[in-house]
Design a protein around this motif. Structure first.
Motif: not given
Length: 173
Positions: A133-149
């Motif tokens: 019996c396994e407990r699993t953890y799923s996640a999304v890893t994202a490469q992000m860019r922040e900018y101002s306008y």
């Protein structure tokens, strides 16, 4: 939090002597600010991963068929993790990742030991059979860019990686 909207028909409009530039919404997943200036976060790429966080082995060493219940012992909690300080709020980052990923995401996920044990259920094993019996953890890893306008254009302010929780679950293997 406001979602940035582009000006219809034009990227900029002159009102009196002030130049109002719409945020570059086509490039951004989430923006905060007004029509003349603000900050945006853009998701450059995403990947989904699943890991095992707790395992309960079950084996029937008796000579007869027997029932086994997944009995987990920990409360599991996971929340957003970022590799650098970000100027935009966590909720803006989560919203941006959620808009770009094909799975649901949230700021945090929690599962108590009793919730996990109930979800794992009862398994009937023949003599000599075993299961995990396994407990699993799923996640999304994202490469992000922040900018101002602003009326003068856009300026990148940061690049970082953020891991956003997707789900906690149970699997039998």
């Amino acid at each position: 939090m406001k979602r940035a909207l582009a000006l219809s028909g034009a990227a900029a409009a002159v009102i009196g002597t002030t130049l109002f530039v719409a945020p570059p919404a086509a490039q951004a997943d989430e923006c905060v600010g007004g029509s003349s200036s603000g900050k945006c976060v853009q998701v450059l790429s995403t990947s989904v991963s699943t890991s095992v966080v707790e395992t309960v082995p079950m084996q029937n060493n008796s000579g007869t068929t027997a029932s086994f219940t997944c009995g987990f012992s920990q409360t599991i909690s996971r929340s957003v993790e970022t590799s650098a300080s970000a100027e935009l709020s966590v909720s803006a980052q989560v919203a941006a990742v959620g808009a770009s990923a094909s799975v649901g995401v949230s700021e945090s996920v929690n599962q108590s030991a009793s919730e996990a044990s109930s979800a794992g259920g009862t398994v009937t094993l023949a003599p000599g059979e075993s299961i995990l019996c396994e407990r699993t953890y799923s996640a999304v890893t994202a490469q992000m860019r922040e900018y101002s306008y602003s009326g003068t254009g856009t300026t990148e302010t940061a690049r970082y990686q953020v891991t956003v929780p997707s789900s906690l679950g149970i699997r039998l293997s």
